[in-house]
Design a protein around this motif. Sequence first.
Motif, PDB file in Angstrom:
ATOM      1  N   GLY A   1       0.955  -1.125  -0.009  1.00 59.82           N
ATOM      2  CA  GLY A   1       0.038   0.023  -0.141  1.00 59.82           C
ATOM      3  C   GLY A   1       0.784   1.324   0.097  1.00 59.82           C
ATOM      4  O   GLY A   1       1.970   1.269  -0.504  1.00 59.82           O
ATOM      5  N   LEU A   2       0.452   2.304   0.564  1.00 57.50           N
ATOM      6  CA  LEU A   2       1.109   3.580   0.408  1.00 57.50           C
ATOM      7  C   LEU A   2       1.103   3.954   2.067  1.00 57.50           C
ATOM      8  O   LEU A   2       0.015   4.644   2.654  1.00 57.50           O
ATOM      9  N   GLY A   3       2.197   3.851   2.914  1.00 62.60           N
ATOM     10  CA  GLY A   3       2.195   4.477   4.221  1.00 62.60           C
ATOM     11  C   GLY A   3       2.826   5.854   4.347  1.00 62.60           C
ATOM     12  O   GLY A   3       3.664   6.116   3.404  1.00 62.60           O
ATOM     13  N   VAL A   4       2.491   6.740   5.154  1.00 65.69           N
ATOM     14  CA  VAL A   4       2.735   7.990   5.385  1.00 65.69           C
ATOM     15  C   VAL A   4       2.639   8.291   6.721  1.00 65.69           C
ATOM     16  O   VAL A   4       1.616   7.910   7.537  1.00 65.69           O
ATOM     17  N   GLU A   5       3.595   8.907   7.139  1.00 65.83           N
ATOM     18  CA  GLU A   5       3.920   9.160   8.664  1.00 65.83           C
ATOM     19  C   GLU A   5       4.450  10.558   8.834  1.00 65.83           C
ATOM     20  O   GLU A   5       5.484  10.766   7.917  1.00 65.83           O
ATOM     21  N   HIS A   6       4.431  11.233   9.986  1.00 68.23           N
ATOM     22  CA  HIS A   6       5.007  12.827  10.185  1.00 68.23           C
ATOM     23  C   HIS A   6       5.571  12.423  11.608  1.00 68.23           C
ATOM     24  O   HIS A   6       4.859  11.715  12.578  1.00 68.23           O
ATOM     25  N   ILE A   7       6.674  13.066  11.861  1.00 71.18           N
ATOM     26  CA  ILE A   7       7.254  13.293  13.224  1.00 71.18           C
ATOM     27  C   ILE A   7       7.593  14.537  13.537  1.00 71.18           C
ATOM     28  O   ILE A   7       8.356  15.235  12.653  1.00 71.18           O
ATOM     29  N   THR A   8       7.414  15.098  14.698  1.00 73.11           N
ATOM     30  CA  THR A   8       7.881  16.513  15.088  1.00 73.11           C
ATOM     31  C   THR A   8       8.345  16.435  16.602  1.00 73.11           C
ATOM     32  O   THR A   8       7.981  15.692  17.402  1.00 73.11           O
ATOM     33  N   MET A   9       9.296  17.376  16.615  1.00 74.34           N
ATOM     34  CA  MET A   9      10.148  17.550  17.948  1.00 74.34           C
ATOM     35  C   MET A   9       8.935  18.439  18.819  1.00 74.34           C
ATOM     36  O   MET A   9       8.413  19.180  18.717  1.00 74.34           O
ATOM     37  N   THR A  10       8.678  17.687  20.068  1.00 74.92           N
ATOM     38  CA  THR A  10       8.019  18.335  21.093  1.00 74.92           C
ATOM     39  C   THR A  10       8.791  18.444  22.441  1.00 74.92           C
ATOM     40  O   THR A  10      10.034  18.186  22.416  1.00 74.92           O
ATOM     41  N   ALA A  11       8.282  19.111  23.543  1.00 73.55           N
ATOM     42  CA  ALA A  11       9.208  19.335  24.718  1.00 73.55           C
ATOM     43  C   ALA A  11       9.535  17.840  25.223  1.00 73.55           C
ATOM     44  O   ALA A  11      10.436  17.849  25.978  1.00 73.55           O
ATOM     45  N   SER A  12       8.769  17.005  25.072  1.00 72.13           N
ATOM     46  CA  SER A  12       9.000  15.603  25.717  1.00 72.13           C
ATOM     47  C   SER A  12       9.702  14.560  24.679  1.00 72.13           C
ATOM     48  O   SER A  12       9.875  13.548  24.969  1.00 72.13           O
TER      49      SER A  12
ATOM     50  N   HIS B   1     -12.387   2.324 -10.572  1.00 73.31           N
ATOM     51  CA  HIS B   1     -12.793   2.545  -9.191  1.00 73.31           C
ATOM     52  C   HIS B   1     -13.878   3.676  -8.676  1.00 73.31           C
ATOM     53  O   HIS B   1     -14.293   3.801  -7.713  1.00 73.31           O
ATOM     54  N   GLY B   2     -14.101   4.465  -9.550  1.00 71.31           N
ATOM     55  CA  GLY B   2     -15.019   5.891  -9.034  1.00 71.31           C
ATOM     56  C   GLY B   2     -14.400   6.803  -8.184  1.00 71.31           C
ATOM     57  O   GLY B   2     -14.762   7.685  -8.037  1.00 71.31           O
ATOM     58  N   ARG B   3     -12.943   6.532  -8.043  1.00 71.53           N
ATOM     59  CA  ARG B   3     -11.854   7.466  -7.426  1.00 71.53           C
ATOM     60  C   ARG B   3     -10.547   7.314  -7.717  1.00 71.53           C
ATOM     61  O   ARG B   3     -10.226   6.159  -7.715  1.00 71.53           O
ATOM     62  N   ALA B   4      -9.816   8.300  -7.568  1.00 77.52           N
ATOM     63  CA  ALA B   4      -8.408   7.983  -7.826  1.00 77.52           C
ATOM     64  C   ALA B   4      -7.837   8.614  -6.345  1.00 77.52           C
ATOM     65  O   ALA B   4      -7.741   9.532  -6.280  1.00 77.52           O
ATOM     66  N   SER B   5      -7.309   7.514  -5.939  1.00 79.05           N
ATOM     67  CA  SER B   5      -6.487   8.063  -4.483  1.00 79.05           C
ATOM     68  C   SER B   5      -4.844   7.775  -4.650  1.00 79.05           C
ATOM     69  O   SER B   5      -4.388   7.177  -5.754  1.00 79.05           O
ATOM     70  N   ALA B   6      -4.089   8.416  -3.775  1.00 78.19           N
ATOM     71  CA  ALA B   6      -2.638   8.380  -3.779  1.00 78.19           C
ATOM     72  C   ALA B   6      -2.089   6.858  -3.861  1.00 78.19           C
ATOM     73  O   ALA B   6      -1.215   6.462  -4.616  1.00 78.19           O
ATOM     74  N   GLU B   7      -2.751   6.068  -3.092  1.00 80.98           N
ATOM     75  CA  GLU B   7      -2.171   4.759  -3.010  1.00 80.98           C
ATOM     76  C   GLU B   7      -2.462   3.853  -4.249  1.00 80.98           C
ATOM     77  O   GLU B   7      -1.534   2.900  -4.483  1.00 80.98           O
ATOM     78  N   GLU B   8      -3.406   4.390  -5.141  1.00 84.36           N
ATOM     79  CA  GLU B   8      -3.621   3.526  -6.395  1.00 84.36           C
ATOM     80  C   GLU B   8      -2.450   3.961  -7.542  1.00 84.36           C
ATOM     81  O   GLU B   8      -2.649   3.408  -8.454  1.00 84.36           O
ATOM     82  N   VAL B   9      -1.708   4.944  -7.310  1.00 84.43           N
ATOM     83  CA  VAL B   9      -0.869   5.306  -8.300  1.00 84.43           C
ATOM     84  C   VAL B   9       0.687   5.089  -7.792  1.00 84.43           C
ATOM     85  O   VAL B   9       1.812   4.999  -8.296  1.00 84.43           O
ATOM     86  N   MET B  10       0.846   5.014  -6.074  1.00 82.78           N
ATOM     87  CA  MET B  10       2.296   5.040  -5.336  1.00 82.78           C
ATOM     88  C   MET B  10       2.151   3.797  -4.604  1.00 82.78           C
ATOM     89  O   MET B  10       2.147   3.790  -3.270  1.00 82.78           O
ATOM     90  N   SER B  11       2.205   2.686  -5.225  1.00 79.48           N
ATOM     91  CA  SER B  11       2.354   1.328  -4.564  1.00 79.48           C
ATOM     92  C   SER B  11       2.675   0.101  -5.803  1.00 79.48           C
ATOM     93  O   SER B  11       2.662   0.663  -6.894  1.00 79.48           O
TER      94      SER B  11
END
Length: 320
Positions: free
Chosen positions: A136-147, A179-189
């Motif tokens: 599939g197409l996994g997406v994740e973000h990471i940010t620096m916090t006080a902890s 499919h009736g819809r074009a999602s990012a996963e349907e082109v990047m997987s």
Amino acid sequence: MSEQFVADVGGTNIRLARIAADGLANIKKYICRDYASIDLVIQQYFDELPEYQFSGGCLAIACPVTGDHVAMTNHSWAFSQQALRLQLKLKDLYVINDFTAVAYSLPVLHDNQVVQIGEGTAKENGNIAVFGPGTGLGVEHITMTASGWQTLDGEGGHVDFAPIDETDILVWRYLQKKHGRASAEEVMSGRGIVNIYNALSEHRSTPTKFNNPAEITAAALSGECDTCEATLTQFCRIMGSFAGNIALNMATTGGIFIGGGIANRFTDFIQQSDFRARFEAKGIMKHYVKSIPTYLIAEPDHGLLGAAAFLKQHIVSSTK
């Protein structure tokens, strides 16, 4: 002395490692189907290292982790986190999604563990994002916090596919019809490569000789098939545009990383493609993304490294 371990759990293999002072040690791989339950394989790993007494661990696992009960998506293993901790006689046990572990690996990867695509310089502690074309197409973000570092979960792989050029529009129309819809996963997987190939073959009125992403990629890299080469070219362009959109959304001054099991099979092709040009093609905001670096993850143990980074941060914070 008590030790900590980490595991990267997929549908086929489970890889375990001990956290040592200078990184990961005693990395071992086991076949999931050889064990009736996850506790048996982890206990075997402990038994193979009798000189170490394990007190904590982190499992990065390929399935949603939303509560105590964990059930793998592509394998039969299911368990209670609390019961597993007690079975293994551990003080601490953390279970996280495998892509969360990928995100935690990003701040600790060194230059020799990534391949930079184009220009740009990462800012220390800047927001970071990763996307991974695979099954599939996994997406994740990471940010620096006080902890410390904190992941921002979501379902970015299922956003709408935004066509940029005429070829993108051909692919978009193909997916809308199918499919009736074009999602990012349907082109990047993996199936995304097949979808692009089928759309281009249909437009060119050429027969489809290939039906899986590995064959299409191989034929593109060998120069055997013009349509396959055009498919991989468009795949890289689409990835570049998508990466640029993430950069705009999240101000990812720490960089955008590409993981997953597909892109690192054709690193040189991506380097020579329009990936970076499409990444920067943001009109009046080109200056905003131009300084943001983009990377391919080249480190095969990044899932284990991420689980180790997560474990270290959370065990330290729990003892404060």
